[in-house]
Design an enzyme around this catalytic site. Structure first.
Site, PDB file in Angstrom:
ATOM      1  N   GLU A 109       5.099  47.947 -51.874  1.00  0.00           N
ATOM      2  CA  GLU A 109       3.636  48.284 -50.954  1.00  0.00           C
ATOM      3  C   GLU A 109       3.336  46.745 -50.415  1.00  0.00           C
ATOM      4  O   GLU A 109       3.095  45.732 -51.411  1.00  0.00           O
ATOM      5  CB  GLU A 109       2.566  48.824 -52.130  1.00  0.00           C
ATOM      6  CG  GLU A 109       1.304  48.562 -51.589  1.00  0.00           C
ATOM      7  CD  GLU A 109       0.821  49.273 -50.217  1.00  0.00           C
ATOM      8  OE1 GLU A 109       0.205  48.642 -49.582  1.00  0.00           O
ATOM      9  OE2 GLU A 109       1.324  50.506 -50.041  1.00  0.00           O
ATOM     10  N   ASP A 158       5.813  55.694 -46.207  1.00  0.00           N
ATOM     11  CA  ASP A 158       4.604  56.202 -46.278  1.00  0.00           C
ATOM     12  C   ASP A 158       3.577  55.384 -45.996  1.00  0.00           C
ATOM     13  O   ASP A 158       2.830  54.733 -46.936  1.00  0.00           O
ATOM     14  CB  ASP A 158       4.364  56.612 -47.905  1.00  0.00           C
ATOM     15  CG  ASP A 158       3.359  57.206 -48.199  1.00  0.00           C
ATOM     16  OD1 ASP A 158       2.409  57.681 -47.297  1.00  0.00           O
ATOM     17  OD2 ASP A 158       2.856  57.375 -49.506  1.00  0.00           O
TER      18      ASP A 158
END
Length: 273
Positions: A109, A158
């Site tokens: 992330e 994602d």
């Protein structure tokens, strides 16, 4: 983010928006990459927004997270044991992969503040990051993939929509790097936006993967809080993808869903042909 009479609105165009009545604004911060807002809504519980767009709500997050994990899980040649998640800082994708029994999950992330917000406000989702099978890395996913020398059965993109820090996640260069880290029979999947309101995102993902992978498919699902409620995902592999018979069910996912998500309306077929 300023509310208007206790309503948060995501604008789809100059003439259309979806609004949520808010009981409280829990957080509003500007990170190095984006603005994060957290609201408590009457109908959907806590709502996470990034740069003014809905990312998840407590009420319907399970739909998106099951679609982006449980569909590709059943499309690999053999049951997958490892996964790389790019984005997914809320932890929802990693948590679903743990439920599916994967042994190794690397979650990259770019914005550590997304993770911290999830730990504070969505503890059930972010609990995945405390599991020893999950390696959480705060880094640029594009750079991570470029230098990665591991192989993964699943690669899950994602991300937010293809603009800002996520723009490069829809590029040919990135997809080319993905081909080098997919194991035999492995698959890549990316959320690819609303076919109705964001057709360019879907075409970008599909055409990019089509140039590099032998088998590319689009599947769709119903997500109430996303633009139009109709969302697309693009999945690809170097091998022919044939769904394995599922032995599990989710809250949204079942055998009928696995078959039905690949049945596309004609206007979606027209977008990708």
């Amino acid at each position: 983010m300023k509310l208007i009479e206790n309503w948060f609105s995501e604008r789809y165009s100059d003439n259309l928006q979806l609004s949520f009545r808010v009981s409280d604004q829990l957080l509003s911060i500007k990170t190095d990459y984006q603005r994060i807002d957290l609201f408590d809504t009457y109908d959907f519980g806590k709502l996470l927004a990034i740069d003014g767009t809905v990312q998840l709500t407590e009420r319907d997050e399970y739909i998106y997270h099951e679609l982006i994990t449980m569909i590709p899980y059943h499309m690999t040649k053999n049951p997958p044991q490892s996964a790389l998640v790019i984005g997914g800082g809320d932890g929802g994708a990693a948590r679903r992969l743990l439920d599916l029994g994967l042994n190794k999950i690397v979650n990259v992330e770019i914005d550590g503040q997304v993770v911290e917000v999830s730990k504070r406000f969505f503890p059930d989702l972010s609990s995945a990051f405390t599991d020893k099978r999950v390696n959480l890395i705060i880094d640029d996913g594009i750079k991570y993939v470029r230098k990665c020398n591991e192989k993964f059965d699943l690669v899950i993109i994602d991300s937010t929509d293809p603009e800002g820090p996520a723009e490069g996640l829809f590029s040919m260069e990135f997809y080319s790097d993905i081909t080098k880290i997919l194991s035999d029979g492995g698959v890549i999947v990316s959320q690819s936006g609303s076919p109705f309101y964001q057709p360019k995102a879907l075409k970008l993902a599909y055409t990019g993967m089509r140039r590099l992978f032998k088998d590319v498919k689009v599947y769709t699902g119903f997500i109430p809080t996303y633009p139009s409620g109709f969302w697309s995902f693009t999945i690809a592999s170097e091998d022919a993808m044939n769904p394995r018979k599922p032995a599990i069910k989710g809250k949204y996912f079942n055998e009928d869903v696995l078959d039905g998500v690949f049945k596309l309306p004609q206007f979606v077929k027209d977008l990708i042909t």
